[in-house]
Design an enzyme around this catalytic site. Structure first.
Site, PDB file in Angstrom:
ATOM      1  N   ALA A  34     -10.258  -0.527   3.298  1.00 36.81           N
ATOM      2  CA  ALA A  34      -9.807   0.680   4.001  1.00 36.81           C
ATOM      3  C   ALA A  34      -8.922   0.300   5.190  1.00 36.81           C
ATOM      4  O   ALA A  34      -8.032   1.054   5.581  1.00 36.81           O
ATOM      5  CB  ALA A  34     -11.000   1.498   4.476  1.00 36.81           C
ATOM      6  N   ASP A  35      -9.167  -0.874   5.730  1.00 38.76           N
ATOM      7  CA  ASP A  35      -8.384  -1.361   6.865  1.00 38.76           C
ATOM      8  C   ASP A  35      -6.910  -1.533   6.498  1.00 38.76           C
ATOM      9  O   ASP A  35      -6.058  -1.617   7.376  1.00 38.76           O
ATOM     10  CB  ASP A  35      -8.934  -2.714   7.310  1.00 38.76           C
ATOM     11  CG  ASP A  35     -10.454  -2.712   7.393  1.00 38.76           C
ATOM     12  OD1 ASP A  35     -10.987  -2.762   8.499  1.00 38.76           O
ATOM     13  OD2 ASP A  35     -11.106  -2.632   6.322  1.00 38.76           O
ATOM     14  N   PRO A  66      -0.339   0.754   5.921  1.00 39.45           N
ATOM     15  CA  PRO A  66       1.014   0.867   5.360  1.00 39.45           C
ATOM     16  C   PRO A  66       1.182   2.067   4.415  1.00 39.45           C
ATOM     17  O   PRO A  66       2.293   2.527   4.204  1.00 39.45           O
ATOM     18  CB  PRO A  66       1.187  -0.451   4.594  1.00 39.45           C
ATOM     19  CG  PRO A  66       0.234  -1.395   5.252  1.00 39.45           C
ATOM     20  CD  PRO A  66      -0.940  -0.551   5.678  1.00 39.45           C
ATOM     21  N   HIS A  92     -11.652  -6.150   7.924  1.00 41.95           N
ATOM     22  CA  HIS A  92     -12.421  -5.940   6.691  1.00 41.95           C
ATOM     23  C   HIS A  92     -13.701  -5.170   6.975  1.00 41.95           C
ATOM     24  O   HIS A  92     -14.659  -5.270   6.235  1.00 41.95           O
ATOM     25  CB  HIS A  92     -12.766  -7.276   6.019  1.00 41.95           C
ATOM     26  CG  HIS A  92     -11.563  -8.095   5.694  1.00 41.95           C
ATOM     27  ND1 HIS A  92     -10.985  -8.953   6.587  1.00 41.95           N
ATOM     28  CD2 HIS A  92     -10.812  -8.165   4.564  1.00 41.95           C
ATOM     29  CE1 HIS A  92      -9.937  -9.538   6.028  1.00 41.95           C
ATOM     30  NE2 HIS A  92      -9.799  -9.078   4.803  1.00 41.95           N
ATOM     31  N   GLU A 121       0.832  -1.204   0.000  1.00 43.29           N
ATOM     32  CA  GLU A 121       0.000   0.000   0.000  1.00 43.29           C
ATOM     33  C   GLU A 121       0.867   1.256   0.000  1.00 43.29           C
ATOM     34  O   GLU A 121       0.489   2.274  -0.583  1.00 43.29           O
ATOM     35  CB  GLU A 121      -0.954  -0.001   1.204  1.00 43.29           C
ATOM     36  CG  GLU A 121      -2.049  -1.053   1.124  1.00 43.29           C
ATOM     37  CD  GLU A 121      -1.545  -2.471   1.363  1.00 43.29           C
ATOM     38  OE1 GLU A 121      -0.423  -2.621   1.905  1.00 43.29           O
ATOM     39  OE2 GLU A 121      -2.255  -3.423   0.999  1.00 43.29           O
TER      40      GLU A 121
END
Ligand SMILES: Cc1ncc(C[n+]2csc(CCOP(=O)(O)OP(=O)(O)O)c2C)c(N)n1
Lengths: 338, 382
Positions: free
Chosen positions: A98-99, A103, A143, A74
């Protein structure tokens, strides 16, 4: 060299009823057709079409130079989007959940959000990060979280969360065409559950404008994203008791439509704010502050708030954790009986 | 996007990747250890020397400004001139793109960023192109494609990869250059960006200015890796190891590596082994007392890159005479003084700039906050 130009003409057609994820796909498709600077990437977005299939078919249409898979990073995805935007492309990056923005967090807040400001406008980073967020899909806490408040707390970012296909399509187009970095949260439990009409012609929904979903005179019920259908259900239940509820969908959190919200509360005298993120430092705290600061004289009851609990998002108690119609209705009744 | 060809296929014209020892052309005594390429005429070496000396004296003057309280932060690059000036020669300013880090003012000067802009930024004056919004020494220069610096270590690496990916997508012949210190190579962002650049065959030249200390942590405390450049292997790109205090070697290796990148082979990493002679920044005044030995510093002072060119020129029979050198130094000091006066004369940006450039246009909540600020200012400041 690939010509980077925008196409203005979009063929007109009849309005259609589609679901929210199809609206996302259509927005991406049309924007890529319109502007060759728009490129799309992330994990599994290419041949696979993304975990939720939001990018399905786009690689086949636009090729691997414009729709591509990246390494599982990410920080790289968001960082690369910054570097591309700075160099003149219109990157739309997908983060699978979104979780998993963690990073890439520093790239978002230190690079994307600050580029224009810290360079005195010499450089800008007009990028879009799309990511499914929120609960209700039995995903456990990695999630299901609603991390929008981390991002609304960062000046320089625009933060958006639609709840209808019309808004999803119009807001995503506005995000891609805009000059600022946008975090575009997609309420994953509404991907297929939220259906609605979209026009056959090109349109945008301006970032920063809320919408009144139904008019009312007794109480303003305000939310955004995945909770919106529950607001409607609560309003239905209260209507059956003769209570007239005004339902507002914020759609954009930064900037947000304070004017519309305050005007509504001045009319109704009561406000209940709903979101599924944990309550402490929830974005709705800002809305509550603004309401009491601007409409204190109109308030007939304290501003009510329904939120997720201040626990990590639970797997088994998924539905219990979320503020459903019952909890929303109860908060409204409390405000009405104050 | 396709992946790069195997690193083994790299055609190296005498400059090999993954050498055990740093590549060197000129020894510490100023004598060539291998024949110098024809381009390094005495005139050329004198030009390079002048740029290095200018940066060295800029450092000295800026530290004076710091002591006078006219600026608040400064990160010296004394000792690292050959690395930054040498690298600059593989960059086409205003054509290639640079994602630098905060110690790169020598690179900026060598790329043609006006000293006036650098000083304006350090003073946060009205003439600062970044409008006084960043702490000193965090430059951005649009004309040179010198991108804005974030203080977050290694933060520039993934974006540099993105800029290189954009260049590839657009089909330009530009490349991206990304610099960082040795400490930066421990950060997740560094690995993430390097890995992505390799996988995407992005035209990015990564340059580690290995000055051997990250504040008080030395290279051995930073990584158990033998050195930095071998890490390139893991990301599928060539890694070059060069004596960062040898301007000829840095220029040759960086030009070669940049050529590899330009030719569409994907990214490359160059590790320049050098040394920061001074403290990390003004926040770290007692480097020698606290964490490194006088002997180590003395040893590296003996490898001074500016002096090495002077010795080389002497060896070539074109010495820089002491009066000439003194005149050059005096000219830089005058130049800095003039630019400081010029920059200070532009004043400081007022409170309004605080609310501008947060977004492309000012949203309502910022207009509200700006109005509040205006009322406070007009009501007389406390
Ligand atoms: C993410 C982050 N962590 C910590 C710091 C504080 N810090 C500033 S400079 C520095 C050392 C960097 O060393 P290196 O990358 O080797 O560069 P050098 O300063 O030696 O040239 C540290 C730890 C920072 N700026 N950013």
């Amino acid at each position: 060299m690939i010509a980077t130009q925008e196409r203005q003409d979009m063929p007109a057609a009849e309005p259609r009823t589609i679901n929210l994820i199809t609206a996302v796909t259509e927005a991406l498709h049309e924007e890529m057709e319109r502007d060759s600077r728009v490129v799309l990437f992330g994990q599994d977005v290419g041949a696979r079409g993304g975990v939720f299939m939001a990018t399905a078919g786009l690689q086949a249409t636009f090729g691997k130079d414009r729709v591509f898979d990246t390494p599982l990073s990410e920080a790289s995805i968001v960082g690369a989007a910054v570097g591309m935007a700075v160099r003149g492309l219109r990157p739309v990056a997908e983060i699978q959940f979104a979780d998993y923005m963690g990073p890439g967090f520093d790239q978002i807040i230190s690079q994307a959000a600050k580029m224009r400001y810290r360079s005195g406008g010499q450089y800008t980073a007009p990028l879009v990060i799309r990511t499914p967020s929120g609960g209700g899909v039995k995903g456990g806490h990695h999630h299901s979280q609603s991390p929008e408040s981390y991002y609304t707390h960062t000046p320089g970012l625009k933060v958006v969360m639609p709840s209808t296909p019309y808004d999803a399509k119009g807001l995503l187009k506005a995000a891609i065409r805009g000059e600022d970095p946008v975090i575009f949260f997609e309420p994953k439990r509404l991907y297929r559950a939220s259906k609605g009409e979209v026009p056959g012609h090109d349109y945008i929904v301006r970032i920063g404008e809320a919408v009144i979903r139904r008019e009312g005179t007794d109480l303003s019920l305000i939310g955004y994203g995945g909770v919106m259908p529950d607001l409607e259900r609560a309003a239905d239940a209260l209507a059956a008791e003769g209570v007239s509820v005004e339902v507002i969908d914020l759609r954009s959190l930064v900037p947000w439509d304070k004017e519309l919200v305050v005007a509504s509360v001045q009319k109704t005298g009561r406000a209940v704010l709903v979101s599924e993120a944990p309550r402490i430092s929830n974005f709705m705290g800002e809305v509550a502050y603004s309401i009491q600061a601007a409409a204190f004289d109109s308030l007939l009851a304290p501003v009510g708030q329904v939120a997720g609990f201040d626990t990590p998002y639970p797997y088994v108690q998924d539905k219990v954790y979320l503020p459903g119609p019952n909890r929303i209705t109860a908060a409204c009744v409390q405000a009405l009986n104050y | 996007m396709t992946t790069s060809p195997p690193v083994e296929s790299l055609a190296t014209a005498g400059i090999q990747p993954f050498t055990a020892e740093p590549i060197r052309y000129v020894g510490e005594d100023g004598l060539p250890v291998q024949p110098l390429p024809a381009a390094y005429t005495p005139e050329r070496l004198r030009e390079l020397h002048a740029v290095m000396l200018r940066a060295r004296e800029f450092d000295r003057k800026l530290i004076t400004l710091l002591r006078q309280g006219r600026t608040t932060f400064y990160a010296q690059s004394s000792g690292m001139e050959a690395t930054q000036v040498g690298l600059a020669h593989s960059v086409r300013p205003g054509h290639d793109w640079v994602w630098p880090y905060y110690r790169d003012h020598t690179l900026a000067l060598a790329l043609g960023v006006p000293m006036f802009e650098l000083i304006s930024q350090c003073l946060g004056s009205n003439s600062d192109p970044s409008r006084g919004r960043q702490m000193p020494h965090h430059f951005a220069a649009r004309k040179q494609n010198f991108v804005s610096i974030s203080s977050s270590i290694a933060n520039q690496v993934p974006p540099a990869t993105g800029t290189a990916m954009a260049q590839k997508y657009l089909g330009t012949d530009e490349i991206t250059v990304c610099t960082f210190g040795d400490g930066a190579t421990s950060e997740g962002d560094w690995h993430a960006g390097m890995n992505m650049a390799g996988a995407m065959a992005a035209p990015c030249l990564f340059v580690c200015e290995n000055n051997q200390w990250a504040i008080s942590t030395n290279l051995r405390g930073q990584t158990a890796s033998e050195n930095i450049h071998i890490k390139a292997k893991a990301y599928g790109m060539p890694g070059f190891y060069v004596d960062g205090n040898d301007i000829v070697a840095v220029m040759e290796v960086c030009t070669h590596a940049a050529g590899w990148v330009r030719a569409g082979n994907g990214p490359a990493l160059v590790e320049c082994l050098t040394y920061r002679v001074g403290s990390h920044s003004n926040a770290d005044a007692d480097a020698e007392k606290n964490y490194r030995t006088r002997e180590e510093v003395q040893e590296w002072l003996g490898r001074d890159p500016v002096v090495r060119v002077e010795k080389l020129l002497e060896h070539l029979g074109h010495p820089i005479e002491s009066e000439e050198r003194a005149a050059m130094i005096a000219a830089v000091h005058r130049e800095v003084d003039e630019q400081v006066i010029r920059a200070e004369a532009t004043g400081q940006p007022d409170w309004r700039i605080m609310f501008e450039d947060v977004y492309s246009d000012m949203p309502a909540h910022l207009r509200e906050e700006a109005a509040m600020m205006r009322a406070e200012q007009e009501g007389g400041s406390r």
